[in-house]
Design a protein around this motif. Structure first.
Motif, PDB file in Angstrom:
ATOM      1  N   MET A  28       0.846  -1.176   0.000  1.00 40.84           N
ATOM      2  CA  MET A  28       0.000   0.000   0.000  1.00 40.84           C
ATOM      3  C   MET A  28       0.895   1.243   0.000  1.00 40.84           C
ATOM      4  O   MET A  28       1.880   1.322   0.705  1.00 40.84           O
ATOM      5  CB  MET A  28      -0.906  -0.026   1.225  1.00 40.84           C
ATOM      6  N   ALA A  29       0.513   2.223  -0.778  1.00 44.89           N
ATOM      7  CA  ALA A  29       1.309   3.442  -0.902  1.00 44.89           C
ATOM      8  C   ALA A  29       1.249   4.247   0.388  1.00 44.89           C
ATOM      9  O   ALA A  29       0.235   4.284   1.073  1.00 44.89           O
ATOM     10  CB  ALA A  29       0.792   4.274  -2.069  1.00 44.89           C
ATOM     11  N   ASP A  30       2.348   4.895   0.669  1.00 42.51           N
ATOM     12  CA  ASP A  30       2.429   5.753   1.835  1.00 42.51           C
ATOM     13  C   ASP A  30       1.572   6.997   1.591  1.00 42.51           C
ATOM     14  O   ASP A  30       1.736   7.694   0.608  1.00 42.51           O
ATOM     15  CB  ASP A  30       3.892   6.133   2.073  1.00 42.51           C
ATOM     16  N   THR A  31       0.627   7.266   2.475  1.00 42.81           N
ATOM     17  CA  THR A  31      -0.267   8.412   2.298  1.00 42.81           C
ATOM     18  C   THR A  31       0.202   9.642   3.050  1.00 42.81           C
ATOM     19  O   THR A  31      -0.428  10.677   2.974  1.00 42.81           O
ATOM     20  CB  THR A  31      -1.698   8.058   2.753  1.00 42.81           C
ATOM     21  N   GLN A  32       1.293   9.514   3.783  1.00 47.99           N
ATOM     22  CA  GLN A  32       1.821  10.647   4.537  1.00 47.99           C
ATOM     23  C   GLN A  32       2.752  11.466   3.640  1.00 47.99           C
ATOM     24  O   GLN A  32       3.569  10.909   2.927  1.00 47.99           O
ATOM     25  CB  GLN A  32       2.587  10.162   5.779  1.00 47.99           C
ATOM     26  N   PRO A  33       2.622  12.795   3.666  1.00 48.69           N
ATOM     27  CA  PRO A  33       3.539  13.609   2.867  1.00 48.69           C
ATOM     28  C   PRO A  33       4.951  13.514   3.408  1.00 48.69           C
ATOM     29  O   PRO A  33       5.159  13.357   4.606  1.00 48.69           O
ATOM     30  CB  PRO A  33       2.997  15.029   3.024  1.00 48.69           C
ATOM     31  N   THR A  34       5.892  13.583   2.525  1.00 50.54           N
ATOM     32  CA  THR A  34       7.283  13.552   2.962  1.00 50.54           C
ATOM     33  C   THR A  34       7.720  14.953   3.354  1.00 50.54           C
ATOM     34  O   THR A  34       7.171  15.948   2.895  1.00 50.54           O
ATOM     35  CB  THR A  34       8.203  13.033   1.837  1.00 50.54           C
ATOM     36  N   GLU A  35       8.722  15.011   4.192  1.00 54.60           N
ATOM     37  CA  GLU A  35       9.249  16.308   4.613  1.00 54.60           C
ATOM     38  C   GLU A  35       9.843  17.049   3.421  1.00 54.60           C
ATOM     39  O   GLU A  35       9.827  18.266   3.370  1.00 54.60           O
ATOM     40  CB  GLU A  35      10.308  16.121   5.707  1.00 54.60           C
ATOM     41  N   ASP A  36      10.328  16.307   2.410  1.00 58.36           N
ATOM     42  CA  ASP A  36      10.919  16.939   1.230  1.00 58.36           C
ATOM     43  C   ASP A  36       9.925  17.843   0.511  1.00 58.36           C
ATOM     44  O   ASP A  36      10.316  18.804  -0.127  1.00 58.36           O
ATOM     45  CB  ASP A  36      11.427  15.882   0.250  1.00 58.36           C
ATOM     46  N   LEU A  37       8.659  17.552   0.622  1.00 59.57           N
ATOM     47  CA  LEU A  37       7.653  18.362  -0.063  1.00 59.57           C
ATOM     48  C   LEU A  37       7.435  19.712   0.609  1.00 59.57           C
ATOM     49  O   LEU A  37       6.877  20.615   0.012  1.00 59.57           O
ATOM     50  CB  LEU A  37       6.314  17.614  -0.122  1.00 59.57           C
ATOM     51  N   ARG A  38       7.871  19.815   1.852  1.00 58.34           N
ATOM     52  CA  ARG A  38       7.643  21.042   2.620  1.00 58.34           C
ATOM     53  C   ARG A  38       6.180  21.435   2.535  1.00 58.34           C
ATOM     54  O   ARG A  38       5.822  22.545   2.150  1.00 58.34           O
ATOM     55  CB  ARG A  38       8.545  22.161   2.121  1.00 58.34           C
ATOM     56  N   LEU A  39       5.344  20.498   2.891  1.00 56.86           N
ATOM     57  CA  LEU A  39       3.897  20.659   2.764  1.00 56.86           C
ATOM     58  C   LEU A  39       3.393  21.912   3.445  1.00 56.86           C
ATOM     59  O   LEU A  39       2.528  22.600   2.908  1.00 56.86           O
ATOM     60  CB  LEU A  39       3.180  19.416   3.312  1.00 56.86           C
ATOM     61  N   HIS A  40       3.911  22.223   4.591  1.00 58.70           N
ATOM     62  CA  HIS A  40       3.446  23.416   5.296  1.00 58.70           C
ATOM     63  C   HIS A  40       3.676  24.677   4.463  1.00 58.70           C
ATOM     64  O   HIS A  40       2.864  25.585   4.465  1.00 58.70           O
ATOM     65  CB  HIS A  40       4.094  23.533   6.678  1.00 58.70           C
ATOM     66  N   GLU A  41       4.778  24.731   3.703  1.00 59.09           N
ATOM     67  CA  GLU A  41       5.030  25.878   2.834  1.00 59.09           C
ATOM     68  C   GLU A  41       4.069  25.889   1.649  1.00 59.09           C
ATOM     69  O   GLU A  41       3.548  26.939   1.273  1.00 59.09           O
ATOM     70  CB  GLU A  41       6.471  25.871   2.327  1.00 59.09           C
ATOM     71  N   LEU A  42       3.855  24.728   1.073  1.00 62.76           N
ATOM     72  CA  LEU A  42       2.943  24.639  -0.073  1.00 62.76           C
ATOM     73  C   LEU A  42       1.519  25.028   0.310  1.00 62.76           C
ATOM     74  O   LEU A  42       0.823  25.696  -0.447  1.00 62.76           O
ATOM     75  CB  LEU A  42       2.955  23.223  -0.660  1.00 62.76           C
ATOM     76  N   LEU A  43       1.097  24.606   1.490  1.00 66.01           N
ATOM     77  CA  LEU A  43      -0.265  24.916   1.927  1.00 66.01           C
ATOM     78  C   LEU A  43      -0.444  26.390   2.267  1.00 66.01           C
ATOM     79  O   LEU A  43      -1.572  26.871   2.341  1.00 66.01           O
ATOM     80  CB  LEU A  43      -0.655  24.031   3.109  1.00 66.01           C
ATOM     81  N   ASN A  44       0.657  27.111   2.470  1.00 65.86           N
ATOM     82  CA  ASN A  44       0.586  28.548   2.705  1.00 65.86           C
ATOM     83  C   ASN A  44       0.847  29.353   1.435  1.00 65.86           C
ATOM     84  O   ASN A  44       0.964  30.577   1.490  1.00 65.86           O
ATOM     85  CB  ASN A  44       1.579  28.960   3.802  1.00 65.86           C
ATOM     86  N   CYS A  45       0.908  28.689   0.295  1.00 71.41           N
ATOM     87  CA  CYS A  45       1.135  29.351  -0.991  1.00 71.41           C
ATOM     88  C   CYS A  45      -0.070  30.224  -1.334  1.00 71.41           C
ATOM     89  O   CYS A  45      -1.220  29.768  -1.297  1.00 71.41           O
ATOM     90  CB  CYS A  45       1.341  28.289  -2.070  1.00 71.41           C
ATOM     91  N   THR A  46       0.187  31.479  -1.647  1.00 70.62           N
ATOM     92  CA  THR A  46      -0.885  32.407  -1.996  1.00 70.62           C
ATOM     93  C   THR A  46      -1.656  31.903  -3.217  1.00 70.62           C
ATOM     94  O   THR A  46      -2.890  31.909  -3.220  1.00 70.62           O
ATOM     95  CB  THR A  46      -0.309  33.814  -2.283  1.00 70.62           C
ATOM     96  N   GLY A  47      -0.939  31.475  -4.244  1.00 67.92           N
ATOM     97  CA  GLY A  47      -1.596  30.992  -5.459  1.00 67.92           C
ATOM     98  C   GLY A  47      -2.506  29.803  -5.185  1.00 67.92           C
ATOM     99  O   GLY A  47      -3.648  29.762  -5.643  1.00 67.92           O
ATOM    100  N   PHE A  48      -2.004  28.833  -4.421  1.00 67.23           N
ATOM    101  CA  PHE A  48      -2.791  27.652  -4.072  1.00 67.23           C
ATOM    102  C   PHE A  48      -4.066  28.043  -3.339  1.00 67.23           C
ATOM    103  O   PHE A  48      -5.162  27.616  -3.681  1.00 67.23           O
ATOM    104  CB  PHE A  48      -1.944  26.695  -3.222  1.00 67.23           C
ATOM    105  N   ASN A  49      -3.921  28.891  -2.336  1.00 62.94           N
ATOM    106  CA  ASN A  49      -5.075  29.266  -1.516  1.00 62.94           C
ATOM    107  C   ASN A  49      -6.072  30.141  -2.264  1.00 62.94           C
ATOM    108  O   ASN A  49      -7.285  30.004  -2.094  1.00 62.94           O
ATOM    109  CB  ASN A  49      -4.611  29.931  -0.216  1.00 62.94           C
ATOM    110  N   LEU A  50      -5.588  31.042  -3.119  1.00 58.35           N
ATOM    111  CA  LEU A  50      -6.501  31.843  -3.924  1.00 58.35           C
ATOM    112  C   LEU A  50      -7.279  30.976  -4.904  1.00 58.35           C
ATOM    113  O   LEU A  50      -8.489  31.155  -5.091  1.00 58.35           O
ATOM    114  CB  LEU A  50      -5.748  32.935  -4.681  1.00 58.35           C
ATOM    115  N   ARG A  51      -6.596  30.034  -5.544  1.00 59.24           N
ATOM    116  CA  ARG A  51      -7.279  29.163  -6.505  1.00 59.24           C
ATOM    117  C   ARG A  51      -8.298  28.269  -5.791  1.00 59.24           C
ATOM    118  O   ARG A  51      -9.399  28.057  -6.291  1.00 59.24           O
ATOM    119  CB  ARG A  51      -6.269  28.337  -7.290  1.00 59.24           C
ATOM    120  N   LYS A  52      -7.949  27.780  -4.613  1.00 52.27           N
ATOM    121  CA  LYS A  52      -8.876  26.952  -3.840  1.00 52.27           C
ATOM    122  C   LYS A  52     -10.108  27.768  -3.440  1.00 52.27           C
ATOM    123  O   LYS A  52     -11.249  27.320  -3.585  1.00 52.27           O
ATOM    124  CB  LYS A  52      -8.166  26.408  -2.597  1.00 52.27           C
TER     125      LYS A  52
END
Length: 152
Positions: free
Chosen positions: A1-25
């Motif tokens: 089964m694939a790992d469903t947890q984000p890796t630290e390499d993705l820096r998910l917290h930074e991506l989720l605070n992306c202005t473009g991402f949040n505006l589009r959402k």
């Protein structure tokens, strides 16, 4: 089964605070809200916005209309097609500049806009009441500020 947890390499917290991402959402959510409210009129919020701009500037050049809507002329033309098929908008050649096109709201377009306004107002009221008047005013100010970034 694939790992469903984000890796630290993705820096998910930074991506989720992306202005473009949040505006589009947020845009997708707001678009869905207004489209649902306008569904009885068979207009989408993009089409309602075009009709509103044309009501304000009737007649209106493609260039001015696209600038007011913040979309390129090609995208505007694509969004105009269903409105033209429904005979809500009429396109003609600018008499002063034969290379330019002019848009006009037809009588049916004006009626469609009037019939859609209460549905639009219901969605608008929902947004304002959810956010609160002050937060909504701040949001509008900041959205206008962001929209002007392309001009810098």
């Amino acid at each position: 089964m694939a790992d469903t947890q984000p890796t630290e390499d993705l820096r998910l917290h930074e991506l989720l605070n992306c202005t473009g991402f949040n505006l589009r959402k947020a845009t997708r959510s707001i678009t869905q809200l207004y489209n649902t409210a306008l569904a009885p009129t068979k207009l989408l919020i993009t089409q309602f916005s075009i009709l509103a701009i044309l009501a304000a500037y009737n007649p209106c050049s493609i260039k001015l209309c696209s600038e007011e809507l913040g979309m390129d002329p090609t995208t505007l033309s694509r969004n105009l097609r269903p409105l033209e098929r429904r005979q809500l908008v009429q396109r003609s050649i600018d008499m002063e500049d034969q290379r330019a096109q002019v848009l006009e709201l037809t009588a049916q377009g004006r009626q469609a806009l009037q019939e859609a306004q209460p549905y639009w107002q219901a969605a608008q009221t929902q947004v304002i009441s959810t956010m609160g008047e002050d937060n909504w005013q701040h949001l509008l100010f900041n959205l206008r500020l962001l929209a002007e970034m392309k001009d810098r």
